[in-house]
Design a protein around this motif. Structure first.
Motif, mmCIF file in Angstrom:
data_model
loop_
_atom_site.group_PDB
_atom_site.id
_atom_site.type_symbol
_atom_site.label_atom_id
_atom_site.label_comp_id
_atom_site.label_asym_id
_atom_site.label_seq_id
_atom_site.Cartn_x
_atom_site.Cartn_y
_atom_site.Cartn_z
ATOM 1 N N TYR A 149 5.448 -16.169 27.147
ATOM 2 C CA TYR A 149 4.401 -16.005 26.134
ATOM 3 C C TYR A 149 3.257 -15.168 26.715
ATOM 4 O O TYR A 149 3.091 -15.073 27.934
ATOM 5 C CB TYR A 149 3.874 -17.377 25.685
ATOM 6 N N PHE A 150 2.469 -14.567 25.826
ATOM 7 C CA PHE A 150 1.263 -13.852 26.219
ATOM 8 C C PHE A 150 0.046 -14.725 25.935
ATOM 9 O O PHE A 150 0.060 -15.538 25.013
ATOM 10 C CB PHE A 150 1.074 -12.558 25.411
ATOM 11 N N TYR A 151 -1.023 -14.503 26.701
ATOM 12 C CA TYR A 151 -2.296 -15.131 26.343
ATOM 13 C C TYR A 151 -3.415 -14.095 26.376
ATOM 14 O O TYR A 151 -3.331 -13.087 27.074
ATOM 15 C CB TYR A 151 -2.644 -16.296 27.294
ATOM 16 N N THR A 152 -4.449 -14.352 25.584
ATOM 17 C CA THR A 152 -5.695 -13.595 25.681
ATOM 18 C C THR A 152 -6.818 -14.591 25.934
ATOM 19 O O THR A 152 -6.810 -15.705 25.392
ATOM 20 C CB THR A 152 -5.995 -12.801 24.396
ATOM 21 N N PHE A 153 -7.766 -14.179 26.733
ATOM 22 C CA PHE A 153 -8.888 -15.038 27.118
ATOM 23 C C PHE A 153 -10.177 -14.251 26.904
ATOM 24 O O PHE A 153 -10.318 -13.135 27.422
ATOM 25 C CB PHE A 153 -8.742 -15.458 28.587
ATOM 26 N N GLU A 154 -11.108 -14.816 26.122
ATOM 27 C CA GLU A 154 -12.385 -14.155 25.848
ATOM 28 C C GLU A 154 -13.520 -15.118 26.168
ATOM 29 O O GLU A 154 -13.537 -16.261 25.679
ATOM 30 C CB GLU A 154 -12.479 -13.751 24.371
ATOM 31 N N ALA A 155 -14.473 -14.635 26.988
ATOM 32 C CA ALA A 155 -15.616 -15.486 27.339
ATOM 33 C C ALA A 155 -16.794 -14.627 27.772
ATOM 34 O O ALA A 155 -16.772 -14.062 28.868
ATOM 35 C CB ALA A 155 -15.236 -16.460 28.451
ATOM 36 N N ASP A 156 -17.797 -14.494 26.912
ATOM 37 C CA ASP A 156 -19.066 -13.856 27.261
ATOM 38 C C ASP A 156 -18.858 -12.531 27.998
ATOM 39 O O ASP A 156 -19.340 -12.326 29.126
ATOM 40 C CB ASP A 156 -19.905 -14.814 28.118
ATOM 41 N N GLY A 157 -18.115 -11.628 27.367
ATOM 42 C CA GLY A 157 -17.899 -10.313 27.957
ATOM 43 C C GLY A 157 -16.711 -10.222 28.890
ATOM 44 O O GLY A 157 -16.317 -9.127 29.295
ATOM 45 N N LEU A 158 -16.133 -11.358 29.273
ATOM 46 C CA LEU A 158 -14.959 -11.363 30.143
ATOM 47 C C LEU A 158 -13.705 -11.390 29.278
ATOM 48 O O LEU A 158 -13.516 -12.314 28.481
ATOM 49 C CB LEU A 158 -14.983 -12.581 31.069
ATOM 50 N N HIS A 159 -12.864 -10.362 29.421
ATOM 51 C CA HIS A 159 -11.620 -10.278 28.650
ATOM 52 C C HIS A 159 -10.445 -10.248 29.622
ATOM 53 O O HIS A 159 -10.395 -9.405 30.528
ATOM 54 C CB HIS A 159 -11.613 -9.021 27.790
ATOM 55 N N LYS A 160 -9.518 -11.171 29.461
ATOM 56 C CA LYS A 160 -8.331 -11.228 30.309
ATOM 57 C C LYS A 160 -7.093 -11.387 29.430
ATOM 58 O O LYS A 160 -7.139 -12.025 28.376
ATOM 59 C CB LYS A 160 -8.406 -12.410 31.280
ATOM 60 N N THR A 161 -6.008 -10.796 29.879
ATOM 61 C CA THR A 161 -4.710 -10.997 29.241
ATOM 62 C C THR A 161 -3.688 -11.291 30.318
ATOM 63 O O THR A 161 -3.874 -10.923 31.493
ATOM 64 C CB THR A 161 -4.265 -9.753 28.451
ATOM 65 N N GLY A 162 -2.620 -11.950 29.947
ATOM 66 C CA GLY A 162 -1.587 -12.242 30.930
ATOM 67 C C GLY A 162 -0.416 -12.962 30.293
ATOM 68 O O GLY A 162 -0.292 -13.026 29.069
ATOM 69 N N LYS A 163 0.417 -13.520 31.115
ATOM 70 C CA LYS A 163 1.612 -14.200 30.612
ATOM 71 C C LYS A 163 1.598 -15.657 31.036
ATOM 72 O O LYS A 163 1.034 -16.025 32.075
ATOM 73 C CB LYS A 163 2.872 -13.513 31.115
ATOM 74 N N ILE A 164 2.210 -16.485 30.219
ATOM 75 C CA ILE A 164 2.437 -17.889 30.533
ATOM 76 C C ILE A 164 3.931 -18.142 30.398
ATOM 77 O O ILE A 164 4.545 -17.754 29.401
ATOM 78 C CB ILE A 164 1.675 -18.821 29.578
ATOM 79 N N ILE A 165 4.502 -18.765 31.387
ATOM 80 C CA ILE A 165 5.916 -19.135 31.330
ATOM 81 C C ILE A 165 6.003 -20.633 31.084
ATOM 82 O O ILE A 165 5.492 -21.436 31.869
ATOM 83 C CB ILE A 165 6.641 -18.753 32.636
ATOM 84 N N LYS A 166 6.599 -20.998 29.951
ATOM 85 C CA LYS A 166 6.775 -22.427 29.613
ATOM 86 C C LYS A 166 8.150 -22.874 30.110
ATOM 87 O O LYS A 166 9.173 -22.298 29.759
ATOM 88 C CB LYS A 166 6.669 -22.603 28.095
ATOM 89 N N GLN A 167 8.133 -23.895 30.943
ATOM 90 C CA GLN A 167 9.394 -24.413 31.478
ATOM 91 C C GLN A 167 10.027 -25.407 30.504
ATOM 92 O O GLN A 167 9.340 -26.054 29.723
ATOM 93 C CB GLN A 167 9.147 -25.095 32.825
#
Length: 532
Positions: A514-532
């Motif tokens: 899966y993909f995730y997006t993270f937003e917090a006060d100007g901080l933007h991150k994206t990445g992957k999550i692997i669900k077991q």
């Protein structure tokens, strides 16, 4: 009289039965869902990871061309299939005008576009401009003795990256060119061969696996990135890995080479390549009816430029030479250098002065081109015999930049291709006052490294990953928003978390990526999550 009749008949036959090049576009892909259900049929694990890291969903363009459509076109009268593109859902075909036009009656055909624009009902008026072809891991500090190649690295402040051991390790570059003779035998490439950094390749022109052949233009291009001969020539990304693809047929110039290029770019994408570098450009063809006009250089018209833009949408950085037509009647860039997201590279001398031959912008829709500049007048290269020689042109400034981009991306592996591209432009010495001779200027990769290291000092962590039931986010601000998406881009979870309670439940998700997006006060991150 009989002789005269034969001459007339031959002339008539040559007109009626001459071969035309065209693209036939299809309406859909009936088996798309089957491929979406099993993405590994379309893309390698590394390619899927690249998409995941940049939060790029799979889409219709990733699905192969429908095999039944290809078979029916192949069985149609007089049709030769030259190339195919899943991204553009099209075949490049060659046949008589009448046989090509007959394909329009097939129910699954969307449209047919002739390379000769005068044969298309909505063609642009062909201009008669005179146009010429464009040219075609270290454990210790990497303190290289660059020798004669020092200036082309140090002009970009690339030695700063190298000294911090950012030498391209872990990055894969696809080189699309006319041939690579000598790469498997010449001394400057010995390190690449011995360390298995040549991952493979293909000759799309002759349809075989022998890519250590053809014109040595590609050999010289590769040397500016991957060569390693101390005190003579050290490339800008000596520890990167490479795929070598032949897409250019040097003795002739035909639109099918644009289609070969797109095929190779699609292959590069499927293999998980990070960067495509290509010192090829297309404007004039041997058949003047096929020749492009400046109005085609809008980033959306040329087959190759549309393919390059799709490559960028897949998370790949595409670097292309501006061309060497600066001294000709038509001095503008060709394709794919006109594509919006391509990093188009012009050429300067060792003193940072634009070489007169370097093609200029703007694109026809008035965008700044080229994007950046590097040394190409002349550059130090290796030929197929392993001799270190000089060569001129944007053919060499282009891969010099591509190699440095690999090193920069190694330093910031979580950055997207869009972010890396913007970093390169912003570091350039004319960023605040670009023009269509120098673009944004000469990048400073050392400055970019220092600035981004300072900007990246904030704490951010995602754990555990892989996860079974919950994922926690470590961050410094009070509040954040997290979203989780499927590989098809469907939003599955959206939640606000706090620094005190940074836990996200993934218990309801099926096992998978899966993909995730993270937003917090100007901080933007994206990445992957692997669900077991």
């Amino acid at each position: 009289m009989k002789c005269y009749f034969m001459i007339v008949l031959l002339a008539f036959s040559s007109v009626m039965f001459s071969q035309e090049d065209a693209w036939v576009y299809f309406k859909g892909k009936p088996n798309a869902q089957t491929y979406f259900d099993t993405p590994s049929q379309m893309l390698s694990v590394r390619a899927l990871e690249r998409r995941s890291n940049q939060n790029i969903a799979l889409d219709f363009t990733d699905v192969p061309v429908e095999k039944k459509y290809v078979s029916q076109v192949r069985l149609s009268a007089g049709i030769t299939i030259m190339a195919q593109s899943k991204w553009l859902n099209a075949l490049h075909i060659r046949a008589t005008q009448s046989n090509i036009s007959a394909l329009k009656s097939l129910s699954f055909v969307d449209k047919v576009v002739f390379a000769n624009k005068t044969l298309n009902s909505t063609s642009k008026k062909v201009m008669n401009n005179e146009v010429l072809k464009t040219d075609k891991p270290l454990k210790n500090k990497a303190d290289y003795v660059y020798g004669s190649s020092a200036n082309q690295v140090q002009m970009l402040n690339g030695q700063v990256l190298h000294q911090k051991n950012y030498t391209g390790t872990g990055k894969i570059i696809a080189v699309l060119d006319a041939g690579f003779p000598g790469v498997n035998t010449a001394q400057p490439f010995k390190k690449l061969i011995d360390n298995h950094q040549i991952l493979g390749g293909y000759d799309f022109v002759n349809r075989n696996d022998n890519f250590y052949t053809g014109d040595d233009h590609g050999t010289m291009v590769l040397s500016t990135m991957g060569a390693y001969t101390e005190n003579a020539l050290i490339g800008t990304a000596p520890d990167a890995s490479y795929y070598l693809f032949i897409t250019e047929y040097d003795p002739a110039e035909n639109p099918v080479e644009e289609s070969y290029w797109v095929e190779a770019a699609e292959k590069a994408d499927s293999l998980g390549v990070d960067i495509i570098t290509s010192s090829l450009g297309y404007f004039e063809f041997d058949n003047p009816d096929y020749t492009h006009t400046y109005s085609d250089m809008d980033g959306a018209t040329n087959f190759i430029s549309r393919g390059a833009e799709i490559a960028f949408s897949k998370g790949i950085i595409v670097v292309a030479s501006a061309g060497n037509e600066g001294n000709t009647a038509e001095s503008h860039i060709g394709g794919p250098a006109d594509a919006v997201s391509v990093i188009t590279v012009g050429s300067v001398t060792s003193l940072k002065v634009k070489t007169s031959s370097s093609s200029i912008g703007p694109s026809f829709d008035n965008r700044i081109k080229p994007d950046v500049m590097a040394q190409g007048g002349p550059a130090m290269v290796s030929n197929s015999a392993g001799n270190i020689v000089t060569a001129n042109g944007t053919s060499f400034s282009c891969p010099i930049i591509a190699g440095m981009i690999a090193c920069l991306w190694q330093a910031f592996p979580l950055k997207s291709n869009k972010e890396i591209r913007q970093m390169v432009l912003q570091s350039s010495d004319r960023y605040t006052a670009p023009d269509n001779n120098y673009g944004y200027g000469i990048p400073d990769f050392g400055l970019t490294l220092e600035a981004e290291t300072l900007n990246s000092s904030s704490v951010f962590l995602v754990f555990p990953n892989p996860a079974r039931t919950t994922v926690s986010f470590l961050f410094e601000t009070a509040l954040a928003s997290v979203s989780v998406y499927s590989v098809l881009g469907q939003k599955l979870i959206e939640k606000q978390i706090t620094k005190q309670n940074p836990i996200l439940s993934v218990e309801g998700l099926k096992s998978g990526l899966y993909f995730y997006t993270f937003e917090a006060d100007g901080l933007h991150k994206t990445g992957k999550i692997i669900k077991q």
